[in-house]
Design a protein around this motif. Sequence first.
Motif, PDB file in Angstrom:
ATOM      1  N   ILE A  63       0.834  -1.203   0.000  1.00 39.47           N
ATOM      2  CA  ILE A  63       0.000   0.000   0.000  1.00 39.47           C
ATOM      3  C   ILE A  63       0.871   1.257   0.000  1.00 39.47           C
ATOM      4  O   ILE A  63       0.623   2.202  -0.756  1.00 39.47           O
ATOM      5  CB  ILE A  63      -0.946  -0.007   1.216  1.00 39.47           C
ATOM      6  N   SER A  64       1.903   1.263   0.827  1.00 39.10           N
ATOM      7  CA  SER A  64       2.808   2.417   0.872  1.00 39.10           C
ATOM      8  C   SER A  64       3.539   2.597  -0.448  1.00 39.10           C
ATOM      9  O   SER A  64       3.691   3.724  -0.938  1.00 39.10           O
ATOM     10  CB  SER A  64       3.819   2.234   2.006  1.00 39.10           C
ATOM     11  N   GLY A  65       3.985   1.489  -1.034  1.00 37.24           N
ATOM     12  CA  GLY A  65       4.684   1.577  -2.312  1.00 37.24           C
ATOM     13  C   GLY A  65       3.806   2.125  -3.420  1.00 37.24           C
ATOM     14  O   GLY A  65       4.250   2.945  -4.232  1.00 37.24           O
ATOM     15  N   LEU A  66       2.545   1.692  -3.455  1.00 41.06           N
ATOM     16  CA  LEU A  66       1.614   2.205  -4.464  1.00 41.06           C
ATOM     17  C   LEU A  66       1.325   3.690  -4.244  1.00 41.06           C
ATOM     18  O   LEU A  66       1.209   4.457  -5.209  1.00 41.06           O
ATOM     19  CB  LEU A  66       0.314   1.400  -4.426  1.00 41.06           C
ATOM     20  N   PHE A  67       1.218   4.090  -2.983  1.00 36.94           N
ATOM     21  CA  PHE A  67       0.958   5.496  -2.682  1.00 36.94           C
ATOM     22  C   PHE A  67       2.091   6.384  -3.180  1.00 36.94           C
ATOM     23  O   PHE A  67       1.852   7.413  -3.843  1.00 36.94           O
ATOM     24  CB  PHE A  67       0.761   5.673  -1.181  1.00 36.94           C
ATOM     25  N   PHE A  68       3.322   5.997  -2.902  1.00 32.78           N
ATOM     26  CA  PHE A  68       4.453   6.819  -3.322  1.00 32.78           C
ATOM     27  C   PHE A  68       4.700   6.718  -4.826  1.00 32.78           C
ATOM     28  O   PHE A  68       5.233   7.655  -5.429  1.00 32.78           O
ATOM     29  CB  PHE A  68       5.712   6.419  -2.550  1.00 32.78           C
ATOM     30  N   THR A  69       4.300   5.620  -5.423  1.00 32.47           N
ATOM     31  CA  THR A  69       4.387   5.529  -6.882  1.00 32.47           C
ATOM     32  C   THR A  69       3.387   6.487  -7.517  1.00 32.47           C
ATOM     33  O   THR A  69       3.682   7.128  -8.548  1.00 32.47           O
ATOM     34  CB  THR A  69       4.118   4.089  -7.349  1.00 32.47           C
ATOM     35  N   ALA A  70       2.199   6.624  -6.920  1.00 32.81           N
ATOM     36  CA  ALA A  70       1.230   7.601  -7.401  1.00 32.81           C
ATOM     37  C   ALA A  70       1.776   9.023  -7.253  1.00 32.81           C
ATOM     38  O   ALA A  70       1.556   9.876  -8.127  1.00 32.81           O
ATOM     39  CB  ALA A  70      -0.089   7.453  -6.638  1.00 32.81           C
ATOM     40  N   LEU A  71       2.502   9.277  -6.158  1.00 32.69           N
ATOM     41  CA  LEU A  71       3.143  10.584  -5.997  1.00 32.69           C
ATOM     42  C   LEU A  71       4.172  10.831  -7.098  1.00 32.69           C
ATOM     43  O   LEU A  71       4.350  11.968  -7.546  1.00 32.69           O
ATOM     44  CB  LEU A  71       3.819  10.676  -4.630  1.00 32.69           C
ATOM     45  N   MET A  72       4.847   9.779  -7.536  1.00 32.96           N
ATOM     46  CA  MET A  72       5.819   9.932  -8.608  1.00 32.96           C
ATOM     47  C   MET A  72       5.130  10.359  -9.903  1.00 32.96           C
ATOM     48  O   MET A  72       5.640  11.217 -10.642  1.00 32.96           O
ATOM     49  CB  MET A  72       6.577   8.619  -8.821  1.00 32.96           C
ATOM     50  N   VAL A  73       3.975   9.768 -10.173  1.00 38.19           N
ATOM     51  CA  VAL A  73       3.221  10.157 -11.372  1.00 38.19           C
ATOM     52  C   VAL A  73       2.793  11.619 -11.259  1.00 38.19           C
ATOM     53  O   VAL A  73       2.913  12.399 -12.222  1.00 38.19           O
ATOM     54  CB  VAL A  73       2.004   9.233 -11.551  1.00 38.19           C
ATOM     55  N   HIS A  74       2.311  11.996 -10.084  1.00 46.91           N
ATOM     56  CA  HIS A  74       1.912  13.391  -9.868  1.00 46.91           C
ATOM     57  C   HIS A  74       3.111  14.324 -10.019  1.00 46.91           C
ATOM     58  O   HIS A  74       2.998  15.410 -10.606  1.00 46.91           O
ATOM     59  CB  HIS A  74       1.297  13.527  -8.474  1.00 46.91           C
ATOM     60  N   TRP A  75       4.271  13.906  -9.502  1.00 43.83           N
ATOM     61  CA  TRP A  75       5.490  14.708  -9.635  1.00 43.83           C
ATOM     62  C   TRP A  75       5.857  14.883 -11.109  1.00 43.83           C
ATOM     63  O   TRP A  75       6.250  15.973 -11.540  1.00 43.83           O
ATOM     64  CB  TRP A  75       6.633  14.028  -8.886  1.00 43.83           C
ATOM     65  N   ALA A  76       5.757  13.810 -11.889  1.00 40.69           N
ATOM     66  CA  ALA A  76       6.120  13.877 -13.300  1.00 40.69           C
ATOM     67  C   ALA A  76       5.235  14.858 -14.056  1.00 40.69           C
ATOM     68  O   ALA A  76       5.725  15.620 -14.904  1.00 40.69           O
ATOM     69  CB  ALA A  76       6.032  12.485 -13.925  1.00 40.69           C
ATOM     70  N   PHE A  77       3.946  14.886 -13.753  1.00 41.98           N
ATOM     71  CA  PHE A  77       3.045  15.826 -14.421  1.00 41.98           C
ATOM     72  C   PHE A  77       3.432  17.263 -14.094  1.00 41.98           C
ATOM     73  O   PHE A  77       3.421  18.141 -14.970  1.00 41.98           O
ATOM     74  CB  PHE A  77       1.597  15.566 -14.010  1.00 41.98           C
TER      75      PHE A  77
END
Length: 228
Positions: free
Chosen positions: A165-179
């Motif tokens: 769950i934590s890994g998926l959350f921070f991976t979603a943050l990475m997508v948001h960061w990329a945008f």
Amino acid sequence: MVIKTIEDVLFPGIDVRLERVAFTADARIPRPSGGVESSAELIQARGLPRHSEGMTTHTAHINTTATERPVPRWAARAAHAMPLVALPVCLWRLPIAFGYGMGGEVLPPSPWNIPYVVGLSVTSEAFALLSFGLVRQWGEVAPTWVPKLGGRRIPPFAVTIPATISGLFFTALMVHWAFGAFRLGGADGFPYAEGWDVLAMTVSGLFTLWGPLLLALTFAYHRRRCSR
């Protein structure tokens, strides 16, 4: 078939009595060919471990980092990388607690600014260090100092579920960061002054690597503990 005792192995040809004696560096032991030799000479001849000024013993050292199955080298390196990728952003945000905007908006004055920002940085690093549990024995067996749970085997799902769950959350943050970093889909960039925005983008980008690293570590942990 003759079964040799440990005395026969350590002292071949010597009549060793069953009495327990203190085997010190000053002890004198009879030679098979006559005469005596000191225990120090025997230790050196036999290649036994030696401890100065006291009883010669062999202490077994327990490797607390040993896991049930070997940890892949890449997983160990990823665990070491976790605190490092979190450290830049933890240091970068500290001046914000003391009224420096770091190229962005200054926090409104509040007695909670310092505890909040410093606590956030410390907590981030603490959770990053917890990733070592995915490659260490204490991630498989609870440490002995843990009340009621010490020494018990940790069920794999108790680790893999929150880690995933934590890994998926921070991976979603990475997508948001990329945008935001690359202004994809008309997204606004980082709200910092020129130059400062590059710094903010870099340290936050490193921090978002936490997601993929944690997911990779979790996969390796699950495979190591659950595969037959």
